[in-house]
Design a protein around this motif. Structure first.
Motif, PDB file in Angstrom:
ATOM      1  N   LYS A 124      81.114  43.615  14.754  1.00 29.54           N
ATOM      2  CA  LYS A 124      81.016  44.624  15.901  1.00 29.54           C
ATOM      3  C   LYS A 124      80.964  43.585  17.293  1.00 29.54           C
ATOM      4  O   LYS A 124      80.049  42.506  17.387  1.00 29.54           O
ATOM      5  CB  LYS A 124      79.195  44.487  15.459  1.00 29.54           C
ATOM      6  CG  LYS A 124      78.877  45.142  14.244  1.00 29.54           C
ATOM      7  CD  LYS A 124      77.492  45.214  13.817  1.00 29.54           C
ATOM      8  CE  LYS A 124      77.331  46.590  12.070  1.00 29.54           C
ATOM      9  NZ  LYS A 124      75.816  46.648  12.466  1.00 29.54           N
ATOM     10  N   ASN A 125      81.126  44.472  18.188  1.00 29.00           N
ATOM     11  CA  ASN A 125      81.595  43.958  19.717  1.00 29.00           C
ATOM     12  C   ASN A 125      80.227  44.126  20.366  1.00 29.00           C
ATOM     13  O   ASN A 125      79.688  45.763  20.518  1.00 29.00           O
ATOM     14  CB  ASN A 125      83.338  44.565  20.255  1.00 29.00           C
ATOM     15  CG  ASN A 125      83.401  44.120  21.313  1.00 29.00           C
ATOM     16  OD1 ASN A 125      83.587  42.346  21.823  1.00 29.00           O
ATOM     17  ND2 ASN A 125      82.952  44.901  21.705  1.00 29.00           N
ATOM     18  N   LYS A 126      79.973  43.173  21.118  1.00 30.41           N
ATOM     19  CA  LYS A 126      79.656  43.745  22.442  1.00 30.41           C
ATOM     20  C   LYS A 126      80.010  42.863  23.730  1.00 30.41           C
ATOM     21  O   LYS A 126      80.869  42.075  23.278  1.00 30.41           O
ATOM     22  CB  LYS A 126      78.554  43.264  22.592  1.00 30.41           C
ATOM     23  CG  LYS A 126      77.728  42.037  21.952  1.00 30.41           C
ATOM     24  CD  LYS A 126      76.020  42.188  21.661  1.00 30.41           C
ATOM     25  CE  LYS A 126      76.371  40.198  21.865  1.00 30.41           C
ATOM     26  NZ  LYS A 126      74.723  40.261  21.376  1.00 30.41           N
ATOM     27  N   ALA A 127      80.317  43.883  24.795  1.00 35.93           N
ATOM     28  CA  ALA A 127      81.027  43.203  26.184  1.00 35.93           C
ATOM     29  C   ALA A 127      79.921  43.581  27.667  1.00 35.93           C
ATOM     30  O   ALA A 127      79.453  44.664  27.700  1.00 35.93           O
ATOM     31  CB  ALA A 127      82.091  43.598  26.496  1.00 35.93           C
ATOM     32  N   PHE A 128      79.572  42.742  28.797  1.00 33.06           N
ATOM     33  CA  PHE A 128      79.590  42.711  29.631  1.00 33.06           C
ATOM     34  C   PHE A 128      80.094  42.318  30.647  1.00 33.06           C
ATOM     35  O   PHE A 128      81.151  41.635  31.030  1.00 33.06           O
ATOM     36  CB  PHE A 128      78.008  41.273  29.478  1.00 33.06           C
ATOM     37  CG  PHE A 128      77.107  41.986  28.621  1.00 33.06           C
ATOM     38  CD1 PHE A 128      76.004  42.879  28.223  1.00 33.06           C
ATOM     39  CD2 PHE A 128      77.745  41.259  27.189  1.00 33.06           C
ATOM     40  CE1 PHE A 128      75.318  43.217  26.956  1.00 33.06           C
ATOM     41  CE2 PHE A 128      76.622  41.518  25.804  1.00 33.06           C
ATOM     42  CZ  PHE A 128      75.582  42.651  25.896  1.00 33.06           C
ATOM     43  N   ASN A 144      82.395  48.426  22.257  1.00 32.64           N
ATOM     44  CA  ASN A 144      81.339  48.020  22.317  1.00 32.64           C
ATOM     45  C   ASN A 144      80.498  48.924  21.537  1.00 32.64           C
ATOM     46  O   ASN A 144      80.202  50.026  21.950  1.00 32.64           O
ATOM     47  CB  ASN A 144      81.556  48.279  24.135  1.00 32.64           C
ATOM     48  CG  ASN A 144      80.424  47.400  24.540  1.00 32.64           C
ATOM     49  OD1 ASN A 144      79.332  46.678  23.866  1.00 32.64           O
ATOM     50  ND2 ASN A 144      80.023  47.213  25.908  1.00 32.64           N
ATOM     51  N   THR A 145      79.054  47.519  21.158  1.00 34.21           N
ATOM     52  CA  THR A 145      78.640  48.708  20.648  1.00 34.21           C
ATOM     53  C   THR A 145      77.282  48.661  21.093  1.00 34.21           C
ATOM     54  O   THR A 145      76.074  49.027  20.232  1.00 34.21           O
ATOM     55  CB  THR A 145      78.648  47.953  18.752  1.00 34.21           C
ATOM     56  OG1 THR A 145      77.972  46.688  18.990  1.00 34.21           O
ATOM     57  CG2 THR A 145      79.319  48.045  18.164  1.00 34.21           C
ATOM     58  N   LEU A 146      77.634  48.130  22.138  1.00 28.06           N
ATOM     59  CA  LEU A 146      75.902  48.084  23.058  1.00 28.06           C
ATOM     60  C   LEU A 146      76.658  48.643  24.578  1.00 28.06           C
ATOM     61  O   LEU A 146      76.159  48.195  25.476  1.00 28.06           O
ATOM     62  CB  LEU A 146      75.658  46.498  23.462  1.00 28.06           C
ATOM     63  CG  LEU A 146      73.993  45.965  23.898  1.00 28.06           C
ATOM     64  CD1 LEU A 146      72.998  46.761  22.904  1.00 28.06           C
ATOM     65  CD2 LEU A 146      74.007  44.933  24.210  1.00 28.06           C
ATOM     66  N   LYS A 147      76.639  49.800  24.654  1.00 27.89           N
ATOM     67  CA  LYS A 147      76.662  51.160  25.505  1.00 27.89           C
ATOM     68  C   LYS A 147      75.139  50.991  26.362  1.00 27.89           C
ATOM     69  O   LYS A 147      73.948  50.992  26.228  1.00 27.89           O
ATOM     70  CB  LYS A 147      77.428  52.073  25.086  1.00 27.89           C
ATOM     71  CG  LYS A 147      79.052  52.242  24.842  1.00 27.89           C
ATOM     72  CD  LYS A 147      79.765  53.468  24.787  1.00 27.89           C
ATOM     73  CE  LYS A 147      81.231  53.542  24.296  1.00 27.89           C
ATOM     74  NZ  LYS A 147      81.736  52.111  25.348  1.00 27.89           N
ATOM     75  N   ASN A 148      75.656  51.148  27.525  1.00 28.86           N
ATOM     76  CA  ASN A 148      74.009  51.638  28.692  1.00 28.86           C
ATOM     77  C   ASN A 148      72.945  50.545  28.693  1.00 28.86           C
ATOM     78  O   ASN A 148      72.217  50.582  28.753  1.00 28.86           O
ATOM     79  CB  ASN A 148      73.790  53.105  27.576  1.00 28.86           C
ATOM     80  CG  ASN A 148      74.628  53.895  27.704  1.00 28.86           C
ATOM     81  OD1 ASN A 148      75.865  53.897  28.981  1.00 28.86           O
ATOM     82  ND2 ASN A 148      74.801  54.681  26.807  1.00 28.86           N
ATOM     83  N   PHE A 149      73.335  49.818  28.292  1.00 26.43           N
ATOM     84  CA  PHE A 149      73.029  47.878  28.165  1.00 26.43           C
ATOM     85  C   PHE A 149      72.727  47.883  29.396  1.00 26.43           C
ATOM     86  O   PHE A 149      74.040  47.697  30.970  1.00 26.43           O
ATOM     87  CB  PHE A 149      73.139  46.904  27.566  1.00 26.43           C
ATOM     88  CG  PHE A 149      72.857  45.902  27.825  1.00 26.43           C
ATOM     89  CD1 PHE A 149      70.925  45.678  27.250  1.00 26.43           C
ATOM     90  CD2 PHE A 149      72.555  44.388  28.551  1.00 26.43           C
ATOM     91  CE1 PHE A 149      70.234  44.161  27.079  1.00 26.43           C
ATOM     92  CE2 PHE A 149      72.194  43.718  29.151  1.00 26.43           C
ATOM     93  CZ  PHE A 149      70.505  43.835  28.000  1.00 26.43           C
ATOM     94  N   SER A 150      71.400  47.470  30.446  1.00 31.88           N
ATOM     95  CA  SER A 150      71.397  47.217  31.666  1.00 31.88           C
ATOM     96  C   SER A 150      70.068  46.567  31.744  1.00 31.88           C
ATOM     97  O   SER A 150      69.574  46.449  31.502  1.00 31.88           O
ATOM     98  CB  SER A 150      71.257  48.016  32.578  1.00 31.88           C
ATOM     99  OG  SER A 150      71.461  47.692  34.142  1.00 31.88           O
ATOM    100  N   ASP A 184      71.319  34.526  27.209  1.00 36.01           N
ATOM    101  CA  ASP A 184      72.087  34.825  26.183  1.00 36.01           C
ATOM    102  C   ASP A 184      72.370  36.491  25.965  1.00 36.01           C
ATOM    103  O   ASP A 184      71.683  37.096  26.076  1.00 36.01           O
ATOM    104  CB  ASP A 184      71.720  34.374  24.419  1.00 36.01           C
ATOM    105  CG  ASP A 184      72.218  34.991  22.842  1.00 36.01           C
ATOM    106  OD1 ASP A 184      73.357  34.815  23.680  1.00 36.01           O
ATOM    107  OD2 ASP A 184      72.425  34.500  21.876  1.00 36.01           O
ATOM    108  N   ALA A 185      73.406  36.810  26.551  1.00 33.32           N
ATOM    109  CA  ALA A 185      74.057  38.727  27.438  1.00 33.32           C
ATOM    110  C   ALA A 185      73.580  39.283  25.560  1.00 33.32           C
ATOM    111  O   ALA A 185      73.758  39.034  24.824  1.00 33.32           O
ATOM    112  CB  ALA A 185      75.934  37.805  27.057  1.00 33.32           C
ATOM    113  N   GLY A 186      73.102  40.243  26.022  1.00 33.01           N
ATOM    114  CA  GLY A 186      71.997  41.137  25.706  1.00 33.01           C
ATOM    115  C   GLY A 186      71.016  40.673  24.892  1.00 33.01           C
ATOM    116  O   GLY A 186      70.662  41.858  24.003  1.00 33.01           O
ATOM    117  N   LEU A 187      70.659  39.985  24.601  1.00 35.42           N
ATOM    118  CA  LEU A 187      69.379  38.851  23.982  1.00 35.42           C
ATOM    119  C   LEU A 187      68.073  38.439  25.000  1.00 35.42           C
ATOM    120  O   LEU A 187      68.432  38.138  25.614  1.00 35.42           O
ATOM    121  CB  LEU A 187      69.866  38.153  23.039  1.00 35.42           C
ATOM    122  CG  LEU A 187      71.154  39.028  22.113  1.00 35.42           C
ATOM    123  CD1 LEU A 187      70.722  37.388  21.042  1.00 35.42           C
ATOM    124  CD2 LEU A 187      70.434  39.883  21.352  1.00 35.42           C
TER     125      LEU A 187
END
Length: 271
Positions: A124-128, A144-150, A184-187
């Motif tokens: 599973k990929n996530k990108a920022f 990207n499995t974490l779309k619309n993250f901000s 830690d990106a996304g967490l």
């Protein structure tokens, strides 16, 4: 639905646990606070090139078993949008495809501020895209499995996935304590993590060289139990050579391999 292999689960949860443990520390009034605006990292000490580490876990409940990974970290200096950046690729190779982990990070050379980060864990990929005031999902990245993250930041921070490189740039000295603003990106959210220089030690590397190192230490508590991380950074070359971690239920070790332990696949497999 995809499931984690035992090896993949150990790697992923081990890293997540250590992050949560570290985040429980509070900032000491006596600590040297490492913030981007102060530019206290000596980026000249971060040497480009490939570095390889043996990573393994030991679990007291399974004393006859070791879980192994080969960890490759390759840092290059490149030009992106007219400025010099560090581009760091990571690959974790385990016993099966589900334990494979990949990361790619871009940071400015002048202060090590994050620009971009992506990682793939268990397929599973996530990108920022990352800047001083915000991190947002890179929706143009494939799958990207974490779309619309901000997430907005109150202050700029450093990429926790590049903690090893950050340690190599610290002004290490006897008795020093550092509070580093990591994320830690996304967490979760950014937090100041405490690391202390607890002394020095001469260690023997795998190529039989004796190297004088600073010992950088982090201690925390998880579910009423102590957890620790200890890093050995060479005094002369500012190079991360070894790590020993303890956490509830196990131990993790990282040891730098000699340059002869190469990743052979690119040499012999044609794309």
């Amino acid at each position: 639905m995809k499931t984690f292999s035992p090896a993949s689960w150990l790697l992923y949860t081990g890293m997540a646990i250590l992050l949560l443990l570290s985040q429980s520390n509070s900032v000491s009034a006596q600590a040297d606070t490492i913030r981007l605006k102060d530019k206290r990292l000596n980026t000249a000490t971060l040497k480009p090139g490939m570095r390889q580490y043996l990573v393994y876990f030991q679990m007291p409940k399974s004393p006859k078993t070791l879980r192994f990974w080969l960890w490759l970290r390759d840092t290059k200096i490149e030009t992106r949008n007219g400025e010099k950046v560090f581009a760091t690729s990571q690959h974790w190779y385990g016993s099966d495809s589900m334990s494979y982990r990949r990361a790619y990070s871009v940071n400015r050379v002048n202060d090590f501020s994050p620009v971009y980060h992506s990682e793939t864990v268990a397929g599973k990929n996530k990108a920022f895209n990352w800047n001083a005031g915000k991190i947002v999902s890179a929706d143009t990245a494939a799958a990207n499995t974490l779309k619309n993250f901000s997430l907005d930041f109150t202050t700029p921070n450093f990429n926790w996935n590049l903690d090893i490189e950050t340690f190599e740039m610290l002004p290490l000295a006897a008795g020093k304590t550092f509070a580093i603003n990591f994320y830690d990106a996304g967490l979760g959210k950014p937090d100041y993590i405490i690391y202390k220089v607890i002394g020095s030690e001469v260690i023997t590397t795998l190529d039989n060289q004796k190297v004088d190192c600073w010992k950088l230490f982090n201690e925390s508590e998880y579910k009423g139990q102590k957890a620790t991380e200890t890093f050995w950074i060479s005094k002369k070359g500012h190079e991360f050579l070894k790590e020993e971690d303890t956490f509830p239920g196990g131990f993790r070790y990282k040891v730098k391999m000699p340059g002869a332990a190469a990743d052979l696949m690119p040499r012999f497999v044609q794309k």
